[in-house]
Design an enzyme around this catalytic site. Structure first.
Site, PDB file in Angstrom:
ATOM      1  N   ASP A 127      38.093  55.148  62.772  1.00  0.00           N
ATOM      2  CA  ASP A 127      39.322  55.083  61.978  1.00  0.00           C
ATOM      3  C   ASP A 127      39.959  56.473  62.019  1.00  0.00           C
ATOM      4  O   ASP A 127      39.316  57.437  62.446  1.00  0.00           O
ATOM      5  CB  ASP A 127      38.975  54.695  60.521  1.00  0.00           C
ATOM      6  CG  ASP A 127      40.180  54.720  59.603  1.00  0.00           C
ATOM      7  OD1 ASP A 127      41.206  54.095  59.938  1.00  0.00           O
ATOM      8  OD2 ASP A 127      40.133  55.394  58.544  1.00  0.00           O
ATOM      9  N   SER A 128      41.177  56.553  61.531  1.00  0.00           N
ATOM     10  CA  SER A 128      41.849  57.858  61.463  1.00  0.00           C
ATOM     11  C   SER A 128      41.125  58.808  60.509  1.00  0.00           C
ATOM     12  O   SER A 128      41.414  59.992  60.498  1.00  0.00           O
ATOM     13  CB  SER A 128      43.274  57.669  60.959  1.00  0.00           C
ATOM     14  OG  SER A 128      43.245  57.168  59.637  1.00  0.00           O
ATOM     15  N   TYR A 142      47.197  58.659  60.809  1.00  0.00           N
ATOM     16  CA  TYR A 142      47.734  58.126  62.069  1.00  0.00           C
ATOM     17  C   TYR A 142      49.081  57.421  61.841  1.00  0.00           C
ATOM     18  O   TYR A 142      49.905  57.345  62.734  1.00  0.00           O
ATOM     19  CB  TYR A 142      46.776  57.075  62.651  1.00  0.00           C
ATOM     20  CG  TYR A 142      45.571  57.581  63.417  1.00  0.00           C
ATOM     21  CD1 TYR A 142      45.232  58.941  63.465  1.00  0.00           C
ATOM     22  CD2 TYR A 142      44.752  56.678  64.103  1.00  0.00           C
ATOM     23  CE1 TYR A 142      44.111  59.368  64.177  1.00  0.00           C
ATOM     24  CE2 TYR A 142      43.634  57.102  64.815  1.00  0.00           C
ATOM     25  CZ  TYR A 142      43.319  58.447  64.849  1.00  0.00           C
ATOM     26  OH  TYR A 142      42.223  58.857  65.546  1.00  0.00           O
ATOM     27  N   GLY A 143      49.234  56.881  60.667  1.00  0.00           N
ATOM     28  CA  GLY A 143      50.336  55.935  60.393  1.00  0.00           C
ATOM     29  C   GLY A 143      51.732  56.501  60.501  1.00  0.00           C
ATOM     30  O   GLY A 143      52.709  55.765  60.526  1.00  0.00           O
ATOM     31  N   CYS A 192      40.814  50.289  61.765  1.00  0.00           N
ATOM     32  CA  CYS A 192      42.081  50.918  61.404  1.00  0.00           C
ATOM     33  C   CYS A 192      43.207  49.986  61.842  1.00  0.00           C
ATOM     34  O   CYS A 192      43.316  49.660  63.030  1.00  0.00           O
ATOM     35  CB  CYS A 192      42.173  52.251  62.138  1.00  0.00           C
ATOM     36  SG  CYS A 192      43.730  53.121  61.934  1.00  0.00           S
ATOM     37  N   ASN A 193      44.009  49.537  60.893  1.00  0.00           N
ATOM     38  CA  ASN A 193      45.126  48.637  61.227  1.00  0.00           C
ATOM     39  C   ASN A 193      46.127  49.326  62.154  1.00  0.00           C
ATOM     40  O   ASN A 193      46.686  48.707  63.057  1.00  0.00           O
ATOM     41  CB  ASN A 193      45.867  48.218  59.949  1.00  0.00           C
ATOM     42  CG  ASN A 193      45.031  47.359  59.033  1.00  0.00           C
ATOM     43  OD1 ASN A 193      45.156  46.146  59.026  1.00  0.00           O
ATOM     44  ND2 ASN A 193      44.159  47.961  58.246  1.00  0.00           N
ATOM     45  N   THR A 194      46.357  50.619  61.895  1.00  0.00           N
ATOM     46  CA  THR A 194      47.352  51.363  62.671  1.00  0.00           C
ATOM     47  C   THR A 194      46.910  51.478  64.134  1.00  0.00           C
ATOM     48  O   THR A 194      47.682  51.193  65.054  1.00  0.00           O
ATOM     49  CB  THR A 194      47.533  52.770  62.053  1.00  0.00           C
ATOM     50  OG1 THR A 194      47.800  52.616  60.658  1.00  0.00           O
ATOM     51  CG2 THR A 194      48.654  53.520  62.705  1.00  0.00           C
ATOM     52  N   GLU A 207      41.572  60.477  51.648  1.00  0.00           N
ATOM     53  CA  GLU A 207      40.923  61.451  52.534  1.00  0.00           C
ATOM     54  C   GLU A 207      40.267  62.581  51.725  1.00  0.00           C
ATOM     55  O   GLU A 207      39.294  63.181  52.153  1.00  0.00           O
ATOM     56  CB  GLU A 207      41.929  62.040  53.527  1.00  0.00           C
ATOM     57  CG  GLU A 207      42.252  61.112  54.685  1.00  0.00           C
ATOM     58  CD  GLU A 207      41.048  60.872  55.594  1.00  0.00           C
ATOM     59  OE1 GLU A 207      40.429  61.846  56.037  1.00  0.00           O
ATOM     60  OE2 GLU A 207      40.720  59.696  55.838  1.00  0.00           O
ATOM     61  N   CYS A 243      45.805  48.451  55.240  1.00  0.00           N
ATOM     62  CA  CYS A 243      45.303  49.742  55.738  1.00  0.00           C
ATOM     63  C   CYS A 243      43.890  49.859  55.193  1.00  0.00           C
ATOM     64  O   CYS A 243      43.649  49.570  54.009  1.00  0.00           O
ATOM     65  CB  CYS A 243      46.174  50.881  55.214  1.00  0.00           C
ATOM     66  SG  CYS A 243      45.454  52.521  55.447  1.00  0.00           S
ATOM     67  N   THR A 244      42.967  50.270  56.038  1.00  0.00           N
ATOM     68  CA  THR A 244      41.558  50.246  55.624  1.00  0.00           C
ATOM     69  C   THR A 244      41.215  51.317  54.582  1.00  0.00           C
ATOM     70  O   THR A 244      40.144  51.273  53.987  1.00  0.00           O
ATOM     71  CB  THR A 244      40.637  50.386  56.843  1.00  0.00           C
ATOM     72  OG1 THR A 244      40.991  51.582  57.565  1.00  0.00           O
ATOM     73  CG2 THR A 244      40.759  49.189  57.766  1.00  0.00           C
ATOM     74  N   HIS A 245      42.123  52.255  54.372  1.00  0.00           N
ATOM     75  CA  HIS A 245      41.881  53.224  53.293  1.00  0.00           C
ATOM     76  C   HIS A 245      42.071  52.578  51.907  1.00  0.00           C
ATOM     77  O   HIS A 245      41.466  52.991  50.925  1.00  0.00           O
ATOM     78  CB  HIS A 245      42.868  54.394  53.397  1.00  0.00           C
ATOM     79  CG  HIS A 245      42.503  55.437  54.417  1.00  0.00           C
ATOM     80  ND1 HIS A 245      42.602  55.218  55.754  1.00  0.00           N
ATOM     81  CD2 HIS A 245      42.023  56.700  54.274  1.00  0.00           C
ATOM     82  CE1 HIS A 245      42.237  56.329  56.406  1.00  0.00           C
ATOM     83  NE2 HIS A 245      41.869  57.233  55.532  1.00  0.00           N
TER      84      HIS A 245
END
Ligand code: DGL
Length: 257
Positions: free
Chosen positions: A12-13, A44-45, A75-77, A154, A186-188
């Site tokens: 993921d980012s 990343y988005g 990561c969706n992005t 983050e 978004c996975t966050h």
């Protein structure tokens, strides 16, 4: 080493994909996992599609050095920017992506808007538009780009006044509207689910795609007969492009939430 005993790679980012990894650990407890968070390059988005593609290839190459038997793009992005190219390049291993879980939200068939929270890139990409196309007749779908939210997570911040006011402000554009469900694209975002519920009220259903993604992972491992039959509990290794102990500690904490 037989393929069955090789680890499964996730990337993921940053720390977001850990929300998918924790579901994978529940569903596939005997597998070994290697997680790469690219926190140095997060978010990343808001980058260009080409940049995210390049970073996704870099992450995949790194995981392949660890001899992974499958890669989950958690990561969706990165999924919307790079999954097709990744699959065309690494033809020998399953590559599983994640996309906003619009289907279960629409199928709830509740009165009100279905809000999709995601990064600007996810919502701008072709993949999301074809998903919207598929369901727009059956639901009132509202894409809600949330640049700036990933940065809290983050830092390991998943609740409190900062996030609460960010979310209140975001949803102020929908004031007075009935919201039936929110899709976390978004996975966050699953990490801030509690705070989101506080803002929206408990009657709003919050949906994320991590369970669907790991179910798909399991299906592919079974299809290819590469599921680990070991009885031992698997090992989990967390790597991050930020070479700091702090980000690894944040990652471990998030994995336990
Ligand atoms: N976790 C990510 C996603 O699922 C990306 C967040 C970001 O880096 O912007 O979209």
């Amino acid at each position: 080493m037989s393929t069955k005993n090789m680890p499964i790679g996730f990337f993921d980012s940053g720390v977001g994909g850990l929300s998918v990894l924790r579901e994978a650990i529940k569903l596939l407890p005997n597998e070994d996992f290697i997680y790469f968070g690219d926190s140095l390059n997060a978010p990343y988005g808001v980058k260009s599609v080409d940049e995210v593609k390049e970073l996704s290839f870099h992450a995949s190459e790194l995981l392949l050095e660890y001899k992974v038997k499958a890669i989950v793009v958690a990561c969706n992005t990165a999924t919307s920017a790079a999954i097709e190219d990744l699959r065309n390049t690494y033809k020998d291993i399953p590559i599983i992506g994640i996309e906003p879980a619009l289907k279960p939200a629409v199928e709830l068939n509740r009165k009100g808007k279905v809000v999709i929270m995601a990064t600007p890139m996810t919502l701008a990409e072709r993949k999301f538009h074809s998903l919207m196309e598929k369901y727009k007749e059956n639901a009132d779908i509202v894409p809600l780009p949330c640049p700036g939210l990933v940065e809290y997570i983050e830092k390991g911040i998943v609740e409190g006044e900062g996030i609460n006011s960010f979310l209140r402000e975001k949803f102020s554009t929908l004031k007075g509207e009935k919201i039936s469900s929110v899709v976390l694209g978004c996975t966050h975002y699953p990490f801030i689910k509690r705070e989101l519920s506080k803002v929206l009220g408990s009657e709003v259903v919050i949906i994320d795609g991590s369970k669907g993604t790991v179910t798909q992972l399991k299906r592919q491992l079974l299809n290819k007969d590469i599921i680990n039959n070991n009885d031992d509990i698997g090992k989990i290794k967390i790597l991050n492009s930020l070479d700091s102990k702090e980000i690894i500690d944040i990652s471990k904490k998030l994995l336990e939430i």
